[in-house]
Design a protein around this motif. Structure first.
Motif, mmCIF file in Angstrom:
data_model
loop_
_atom_site.group_PDB
_atom_site.id
_atom_site.type_symbol
_atom_site.label_atom_id
_atom_site.label_comp_id
_atom_site.label_asym_id
_atom_site.label_seq_id
_atom_site.Cartn_x
_atom_site.Cartn_y
_atom_site.Cartn_z
ATOM 1 N N GLU A 16 9.184 42.934 20.695
ATOM 2 C CA GLU A 16 9.642 41.691 21.340
ATOM 3 C C GLU A 16 10.924 41.932 22.131
ATOM 4 O O GLU A 16 11.057 41.489 23.270
ATOM 5 N N ALA A 17 11.870 42.667 21.549
ATOM 6 C CA ALA A 17 13.127 42.951 22.241
ATOM 7 C C ALA A 17 12.888 43.788 23.489
ATOM 8 O O ALA A 17 13.472 43.531 24.548
ATOM 9 N N MET A 18 12.013 44.778 23.391
ATOM 10 C CA MET A 18 11.752 45.659 24.530
ATOM 11 C C MET A 18 10.975 44.952 25.629
ATOM 12 O O MET A 18 11.080 45.347 26.800
ATOM 13 N N SER A 19 10.239 43.910 25.297
ATOM 14 C CA SER A 19 9.444 43.210 26.310
ATOM 15 C C SER A 19 10.313 42.507 27.351
ATOM 16 O O SER A 19 9.828 42.137 28.413
ATOM 17 N N ALA A 20 11.600 42.351 27.056
ATOM 18 C CA ALA A 20 12.515 41.722 28.009
ATOM 19 C C ALA A 20 12.899 42.662 29.144
ATOM 20 O O ALA A 20 13.538 42.249 30.103
ATOM 21 N N TYR A 21 12.511 43.947 29.034
ATOM 22 C CA TYR A 21 12.901 44.946 30.020
ATOM 23 C C TYR A 21 11.669 45.540 30.699
ATOM 24 O O TYR A 21 10.632 45.714 30.082
ATOM 25 N N SER A 22 11.848 45.870 31.950
ATOM 26 C CA SER A 22 10.754 46.482 32.701
ATOM 27 C C SER A 22 10.592 47.939 32.263
ATOM 28 O O SER A 22 11.526 48.533 31.718
ATOM 29 N N PRO A 23 9.432 48.519 32.532
ATOM 30 C CA PRO A 23 9.272 49.940 32.232
ATOM 31 C C PRO A 23 10.319 50.816 32.923
ATOM 32 O O PRO A 23 10.781 51.806 32.356
ATOM 33 N N GLN A 24 10.732 50.425 34.123
ATOM 34 C CA GLN A 24 11.753 51.186 34.840
ATOM 35 C C GLN A 24 13.101 51.105 34.114
ATOM 36 O O GLN A 24 13.834 52.101 34.045
ATOM 37 N N GLU A 25 13.439 49.928 33.599
ATOM 38 C CA GLU A 25 14.696 49.787 32.865
ATOM 39 C C GLU A 25 14.666 50.599 31.565
ATOM 40 O O GLU A 25 15.665 51.237 31.208
ATOM 41 N N ILE A 26 13.540 50.574 30.887
ATOM 42 C CA ILE A 26 13.397 51.372 29.669
ATOM 43 C C ILE A 26 13.554 52.854 30.005
ATOM 44 O O ILE A 26 14.232 53.596 29.289
ATOM 45 N N GLN A 27 12.965 53.287 31.111
ATOM 46 C CA GLN A 27 13.074 54.686 31.524
ATOM 47 C C GLN A 27 14.524 55.055 31.825
ATOM 48 O O GLN A 27 14.992 56.124 31.453
ATOM 49 N N GLN A 28 15.250 54.155 32.488
ATOM 50 C CA GLN A 28 16.670 54.416 32.778
ATOM 51 C C GLN A 28 17.457 54.559 31.476
ATOM 52 O O GLN A 28 18.332 55.421 31.360
ATOM 53 N N PHE A 29 17.153 53.721 30.515
ATOM 54 C CA PHE A 29 17.839 53.790 29.232
ATOM 55 C C PHE A 29 17.513 55.101 28.519
ATOM 56 O O PHE A 29 18.403 55.756 27.963
ATOM 57 N N GLU A 30 16.252 55.506 28.549
ATOM 58 C CA GLU A 30 15.867 56.779 27.944
ATOM 59 C C GLU A 30 16.569 57.946 28.636
ATOM 60 O O GLU A 30 17.016 58.890 27.968
ATOM 61 N N PHE B 289 19.458 57.805 30.163
ATOM 62 C CA PHE B 289 20.855 57.692 29.745
ATOM 63 C C PHE B 289 21.052 58.321 28.362
ATOM 64 O O PHE B 289 21.955 59.136 28.167
ATOM 65 N N LEU B 290 20.199 57.966 27.414
ATOM 66 C CA LEU B 290 20.312 58.532 26.071
ATOM 67 C C LEU B 290 20.087 60.048 26.089
ATOM 68 O O LEU B 290 20.757 60.786 25.360
ATOM 69 N N GLY B 291 19.169 60.500 26.916
ATOM 70 C CA GLY B 291 18.928 61.932 27.047
ATOM 71 C C GLY B 291 20.156 62.664 27.562
ATOM 72 O O GLY B 291 20.491 63.761 27.091
ATOM 73 N N ARG B 292 20.845 62.074 28.522
ATOM 74 C CA ARG B 292 22.066 62.694 29.056
ATOM 75 C C ARG B 292 23.172 62.713 28.007
ATOM 76 O O ARG B 292 23.920 63.696 27.897
ATOM 77 N N LEU B 293 23.282 61.628 27.244
ATOM 78 C CA LEU B 293 24.281 61.622 26.176
ATOM 79 C C LEU B 293 23.985 62.710 25.155
ATOM 80 O O LEU B 293 24.893 63.404 24.691
ATOM 81 N N ARG B 294 22.718 62.873 24.815
ATOM 82 C CA ARG B 294 22.347 63.907 23.850
ATOM 83 C C ARG B 294 22.646 65.296 24.406
ATOM 84 O O ARG B 294 23.182 66.151 23.700
ATOM 85 N N SER B 295 22.308 65.531 25.659
ATOM 86 C CA SER B 295 22.591 66.830 26.268
ATOM 87 C C SER B 295 24.081 67.125 26.272
ATOM 88 O O SER B 295 24.507 68.256 26.021
ATOM 89 N N THR B 296 24.877 66.104 26.549
ATOM 90 C CA THR B 296 26.325 66.259 26.545
ATOM 91 C C THR B 296 26.814 66.642 25.156
ATOM 92 O O THR B 296 27.622 67.563 25.001
ATOM 93 N N MET B 297 26.327 65.953 24.132
ATOM 94 C CA MET B 297 26.743 66.245 22.765
ATOM 95 C C MET B 297 26.247 67.621 22.328
ATOM 96 O O MET B 297 26.986 68.382 21.701
ATOM 97 N N ASP B 298 25.021 67.972 22.676
ATOM 98 C CA ASP B 298 24.494 69.303 22.336
ATOM 99 C C ASP B 298 25.361 70.409 22.940
ATOM 100 O O ASP B 298 25.680 71.389 22.270
ATOM 101 N N ALA B 299 25.736 70.235 24.199
ATOM 102 C CA ALA B 299 26.572 71.237 24.871
ATOM 103 C C ALA B 299 27.947 71.310 24.223
ATOM 104 O O ALA B 299 28.495 72.405 24.032
ATOM 105 N N LEU B 300 28.495 70.165 23.878
ATOM 106 C CA LEU B 300 29.805 70.134 23.236
ATOM 107 C C LEU B 300 29.756 70.850 21.895
ATOM 108 O O LEU B 300 30.611 71.685 21.586
#
Length: 68
Positions: A26-40, A42-53
Motif C-alpha cells: 500500500e505504501a509503495m503504491s503511492a510511488y511510480s515505478p520510476q520513483e521506486i527505481q530512483q530510490f533503489e 539512491f540506496l545502491g549508491r549509499l551502499r557502494s559508498t559505505m562498502d568503499a569506506l
C-alpha cells in the motif's frame, strides 16, 4: 551453518508477515515505478559508498579520534 525451516512454519510466517506485506504494498503504491527505481538507485549508491569506506578508510579499525 545452514538454517532450514520446517514445513509447518509457512502458515505462521504468512500470518506474521502478511500484514506487513500488505502495508508495504500500500505504501509503495503511492510511488511510480520510476520513483521506486530512483530510490533503489539512491540506496545502491549509499551502499557502494559505505562498502568503499569500510574496505579502504576503515579497514584498520577506522578513523582515530582527534586529540586536542
Amino acid at each position: 551453518m545452514t538454517l532450514r525451516s520446517s514445513p509447518g512454519i509457512r502458515p505462521r510466517a504468512e500470518a506474521f508477515f502478511g500484514p506487513y506485506t500488505e502495508r508495504m504494498a500500500e505504501a509503495m503504491s503511492a510511488y511510480s515505478p520510476q520513483e521506486i527505481q530512483q530510490f533503489e538507485d539512491f540506496l545502491g549508491r549509499l551502499r557502494s559508498t559505505m562498502d568503499a569506506l569500510l574496505a579502504n578508510d576503515y579497514r584498520d579499525g577506522g578513523p582515530r579520534p582527534r586529540t586536542p
